[in-house]
Scaffold this active site. Structure first.
Site, PDB file in Angstrom:
ATOM      1  N   ASN A 181      -0.070   7.864  -1.841  1.00  0.00           N
ATOM      2  CA  ASN A 181       0.011   9.331  -1.765  1.00  0.00           C
ATOM      3  C   ASN A 181       1.162   9.905  -2.580  1.00  0.00           C
ATOM      4  O   ASN A 181       2.131   9.203  -2.812  1.00  0.00           O
ATOM      5  CB  ASN A 181       0.198   9.741  -0.286  1.00  0.00           C
ATOM      6  CG  ASN A 181      -1.127   9.947   0.411  1.00  0.00           C
ATOM      7  OD1 ASN A 181      -2.035  10.547  -0.138  1.00  0.00           O
ATOM      8  ND2 ASN A 181      -1.220   9.455   1.644  1.00  0.00           N
TER       9      ASN A 181
ATOM     10  N   ASP B  52     -11.063  10.056   4.688  1.00  0.00           N
ATOM     11  CA  ASP B  52     -11.505  11.399   5.102  1.00  0.00           C
ATOM     12  C   ASP B  52     -12.968  11.359   5.543  1.00  0.00           C
ATOM     13  O   ASP B  52     -13.353  12.013   6.512  1.00  0.00           O
ATOM     14  CB  ASP B  52     -11.323  12.391   3.942  1.00  0.00           C
ATOM     15  CG  ASP B  52      -9.878  12.446   3.479  1.00  0.00           C
ATOM     16  OD1 ASP B  52      -8.985  12.465   4.342  1.00  0.00           O
ATOM     17  OD2 ASP B  52      -9.636  12.439   2.257  1.00  0.00           O
TER      18      ASP B  52
ATOM     19  N   HIS C 245      -7.159  15.072  -1.296  1.00  0.00           N
ATOM     20  CA  HIS C 245      -6.748  14.300  -0.109  1.00  0.00           C
ATOM     21  C   HIS C 245      -5.402  14.799   0.417  1.00  0.00           C
ATOM     22  O   HIS C 245      -4.406  14.088   0.376  1.00  0.00           O
ATOM     23  CB  HIS C 245      -6.687  12.803  -0.439  1.00  0.00           C
ATOM     24  CG  HIS C 245      -6.247  11.996   0.749  1.00  0.00           C
ATOM     25  ND1 HIS C 245      -7.012  11.835   1.878  1.00  0.00           N
ATOM     26  CD2 HIS C 245      -5.086  11.336   1.008  1.00  0.00           C
ATOM     27  CE1 HIS C 245      -6.366  11.111   2.768  1.00  0.00           C
ATOM     28  NE2 HIS C 245      -5.179  10.796   2.261  1.00  0.00           N
TER      29      HIS C 245
HETATM   30  N1  LIG Z   1      -5.360   7.501   0.424  1.00  0.00           N
HETATM   31  C1  LIG Z   1      -5.262   7.527   1.740  1.00  0.00           C
HETATM   32  O1  LIG Z   1      -6.202   7.949   2.419  1.00  0.00           O
HETATM   33  C2  LIG Z   1      -4.056   7.021   2.429  1.00  0.00           C
HETATM   34  C3  LIG Z   1      -2.914   6.745   1.736  1.00  0.00           C
HETATM   35  N2  LIG Z   1      -1.795   6.254   2.360  1.00  0.00           N
HETATM   36  C4  LIG Z   1      -0.628   5.977   1.533  1.00  0.00           C
HETATM   37  O2  LIG Z   1      -0.548   4.586   1.249  1.00  0.00           O
HETATM   38  C5  LIG Z   1       0.811   4.257   0.917  1.00  0.00           C
HETATM   39  C6  LIG Z   1       1.247   2.986   1.640  1.00  0.00           C
HETATM   40  O3  LIG Z   1       1.275   3.205   3.029  1.00  0.00           O
HETATM   41  P1  LIG Z   1       1.746   2.023   4.041  1.00  0.00           P
HETATM   42  O4  LIG Z   1       1.067   0.764   3.692  1.00  0.00           O
HETATM   43  O5  LIG Z   1       1.636   2.568   5.388  1.00  0.00           O
HETATM   44  O6  LIG Z   1       3.289   1.903   3.625  1.00  0.00           O
HETATM   45  P2  LIG Z   1       4.271   0.629   3.858  1.00  0.00           P
HETATM   46  O7  LIG Z   1       5.649   1.114   3.618  1.00  0.00           O
HETATM   47  O8  LIG Z   1       3.963  -0.028   5.137  1.00  0.00           O
HETATM   48  O9  LIG Z   1       3.845  -0.367   2.691  1.00  0.00           O
HETATM   49  C7  LIG Z   1       4.028  -0.060   1.364  1.00  0.00           C
HETATM   50  C8  LIG Z   1       4.240  -1.343   0.617  1.00  0.00           C
HETATM   51  O10 LIG Z   1       4.418  -1.000  -0.758  1.00  0.00           O
HETATM   52  C9  LIG Z   1       5.365  -1.914  -1.263  1.00  0.00           C
HETATM   53  N3  LIG Z   1       5.923  -1.440  -2.521  1.00  0.00           N
HETATM   54  C10 LIG Z   1       6.891  -0.512  -2.741  1.00  0.00           C
HETATM   55  N4  LIG Z   1       7.141  -0.415  -4.053  1.00  0.00           N
HETATM   56  C11 LIG Z   1       6.313  -1.280  -4.668  1.00  0.00           C
HETATM   57  C12 LIG Z   1       6.109  -1.643  -6.015  1.00  0.00           C
HETATM   58  N5  LIG Z   1       6.793  -1.092  -7.011  1.00  0.00           N
HETATM   59  N6  LIG Z   1       5.186  -2.582  -6.282  1.00  0.00           N
HETATM   60  C13 LIG Z   1       4.466  -3.145  -5.278  1.00  0.00           C
HETATM   61  N7  LIG Z   1       4.613  -2.850  -4.004  1.00  0.00           N
HETATM   62  C14 LIG Z   1       5.536  -1.926  -3.695  1.00  0.00           C
HETATM   63  C15 LIG Z   1       6.384  -2.065  -0.158  1.00  0.00           C
HETATM   64  O11 LIG Z   1       7.180  -3.232  -0.342  1.00  0.00           O
HETATM   65  C16 LIG Z   1       5.493  -2.115   1.055  1.00  0.00           C
HETATM   66  O12 LIG Z   1       5.139  -3.447   1.386  1.00  0.00           O
HETATM   67  C17 LIG Z   1       1.628   5.493   1.284  1.00  0.00           C
HETATM   68  O13 LIG Z   1       1.920   6.217   0.119  1.00  0.00           O
HETATM   69  C18 LIG Z   1       0.703   6.283   2.183  1.00  0.00           C
HETATM   70  O14 LIG Z   1       0.989   7.660   2.191  1.00  0.00           O
HETATM   71  C19 LIG Z   1      -1.800   6.007   3.705  1.00  0.00           C
HETATM   72  C20 LIG Z   1      -2.925   6.253   4.448  1.00  0.00           C
HETATM   73  C21 LIG Z   1      -4.121   6.835   3.890  1.00  0.00           C
HETATM   74  O1  LIG Z   2      -1.419  11.283   6.342  1.00  0.00           O
HETATM   75  C1  LIG Z   2      -0.834  10.439   5.624  1.00  0.00           C
HETATM   76  O2  LIG Z   2       0.316  10.577   5.216  1.00  0.00           O
HETATM   77  C2  LIG Z   2      -1.594   9.222   5.235  1.00  0.00           C
HETATM   78  C3  LIG Z   2      -2.928   9.641   4.760  1.00  0.00           C
HETATM   79  O3  LIG Z   2      -3.121  10.006   3.633  1.00  0.00           O
HETATM   80  C4  LIG Z   2      -4.000   9.733   5.750  1.00  0.00           C
HETATM   81  O4  LIG Z   2      -3.884   9.185   6.860  1.00  0.00           O
HETATM   82  O5  LIG Z   2      -5.005  10.379   5.437  1.00  0.00           O
END
Ligand SMILES: NC(=O)C1=CN([C@@H]2O[C@H](COP(=O)(O)OP(=O)(O)OC[C@H]3O[C@@H](n4cnc5c(N)ncnc54)[C@H](O)[C@@H]3O)[C@@H](O)[C@H]2O)C=CC1
Ligand SMILES: O=C([O-])CC(=O)C(=O)O
Length: 346
Positions: free
Chosen positions: A151, A182, A209
């Protein structure tokens, strides 16, 4: 759920690979594989029989995740890669690259508040994808299909596009913002309200999103149900605020990870099926688009052997949805432009 992914992925048609008559070798790389999304997503991709090689990359923690996941007795080979110097090896030969790398929200934050950190992470990962991922087995160098989860998706996808353009590898058919969560939420909430079998529900979700840019089209939901205007307004709001609902419930411990891993696995499975030549693979995704005047927009997309085969139109909208569409455009436009500007200036 796991069973349904497996079942959908193991149908005879999918396994045969359609065009070639044999199941092709497919490498999937997950960047951010040790994170909250990355770990369960690694598990789900290990369960997907269309995957033959699974590369798990993160800046830390991947040896443990890879050792753990690799003990599961499914067919794919799992390798963990840690640190920048190993990113190239993780990416080489990938057919699909899934990016859940970056920081998640805490209560009170918007997805755009993540921009400052995540924009740089996405830019550096996409620079590496441009360098290492063009598949070399074909006469034309083809990029892997990139599934962007990080995101704010409304800005990270335009950033990726600009990075690839600069590198000369951009193919608009191969870049997808993952908005499947979504759709997953819209289906669940609709099924609950309409009292229909959730397994039969379909609801397109268009726009982007984040907040009001997420526009579920409940007027097109099937099976049809007689919901009141107030119920549709409430369902729409709940879908738009679904991410925030989870962020608040987790109370500082991050955002949706398990439902997102499921959604990411569903979308990656669709990409693999499309690459393998399965017919009628349609998912909603945030892609380069001419559906509206905005350069990127989420809508139904047909996925085929080269990525996006067709970006489908919006269909008939209710007055409430038409209003929602006009309302979301300024915010979505600003987020797209912010991403493009960042990519040009950094
Ligand atoms: N598209 C969507 O519907 C959704 C998107 N997200 C997004 O997904 C992302 C990750 O969320 P989580 O897994 O909960 O976060 P998290 O913090 O648990 O995991 C993120 C991972 O990315 C790694 N990371 C950081 N910099 C990096 C790099 N340069 N190269 C490789 N890995 C790297 C970290 O070491 C960590 O393991 C967030 O930006 C979140 O907002 C979350 C939920 C839904
Ligand atoms: O809400 C957030 O930050 C993570 C996300 O994109 C989702 O759950 O749809």
């Amino acid at each position: 759920m796991l069973r349904s992914i497996l079942r959908s992925s193991t149908s005879n048609a999918s396994r045969r690979g359609f065009a070639s008559g044999a199941s092709p070798e497919r490498k999937v790389a997950i960047l951010g594989a040790a994170g909250g999304i990355g770990q369960p997503l690694s598990l789900l991709m290990k369960l997907n029989p269309l995957v033959t090689r699974l590369a798990l990359y993160d800046i830390a923690g991947t040896p443990g995740v890879a050792a753990d996941v690799s003990h599961i007795n499914t067919g794919s080979e799992v390798v963990g890669y840690m640190g920048d110097e190993n990113l190239g090896k993780a990416l080489e030969g990938s057919d699909v690259v899934i990016i859940p790398a970056g920081v998640p929200r805490k209560p009170g934050m918007t997805r755009d508040d993540l921009f400052n950190i995540n924009a740089g992470i996405v830019k550096s990962l996409c620079t590496a994808i441009a360098k290492y991922c063009p598949n070399v087995g074909t006469s034309v160098a083809q990029m892997a299909l990139v599934n962007m989860i990080s995101n704010p998706v409304n800005s990270t996808v335009p950033i990726a596009a600009e990075v690839f353009k600069k590198a000369g590898t951009y193919d608009e058919k191969r870049l997808f913002g993952v908005t499947t969560l979504d759709v997953v939420r819209a289906k669940t909430f609709y099924a609950g309200k309409a009292k229909v079998n959730v397994a039969e529900v379909n609801v397109p979700v268009v726009g982007g999103h984040a907040g009001i840019t997420i526009l579920p089209l409940f007027s097109q939901a099937t099976p049809k149900a007689n919901l009141s205007d107030d119920e549709i307004v409430a369902l729409t709001k709940r879908t738009q605020d679904g991410g925030t609902e989870v962020v608040e419930a987790k109370a500082g411990k991050g955002s949706a990870t398990l439902s997102m891993a499921y959604a990411g696995a569903v979308f990656a499975d669709a990409c693999l099926k499309g690459l393998n030549g399965a017919p009628d693979v349609v998912e909603c995704s945030f892609v380069q688009s001419t559906v509206t005047e905005l350069p990127f927009f989420a809508s139904k997309v047909r996925i085929g052997k080269n990525g996006v085969d067709e970006v489908l139109g919006l269909g008939a909208l209710s007055d409430f949805e038409k209003e929602g569409l006009e309302k979301l455009k300024p915010e979505l436009k600003a987020s797209i432009e912010k991403g493009i500007k960042f990519a040009h200036q950094n």
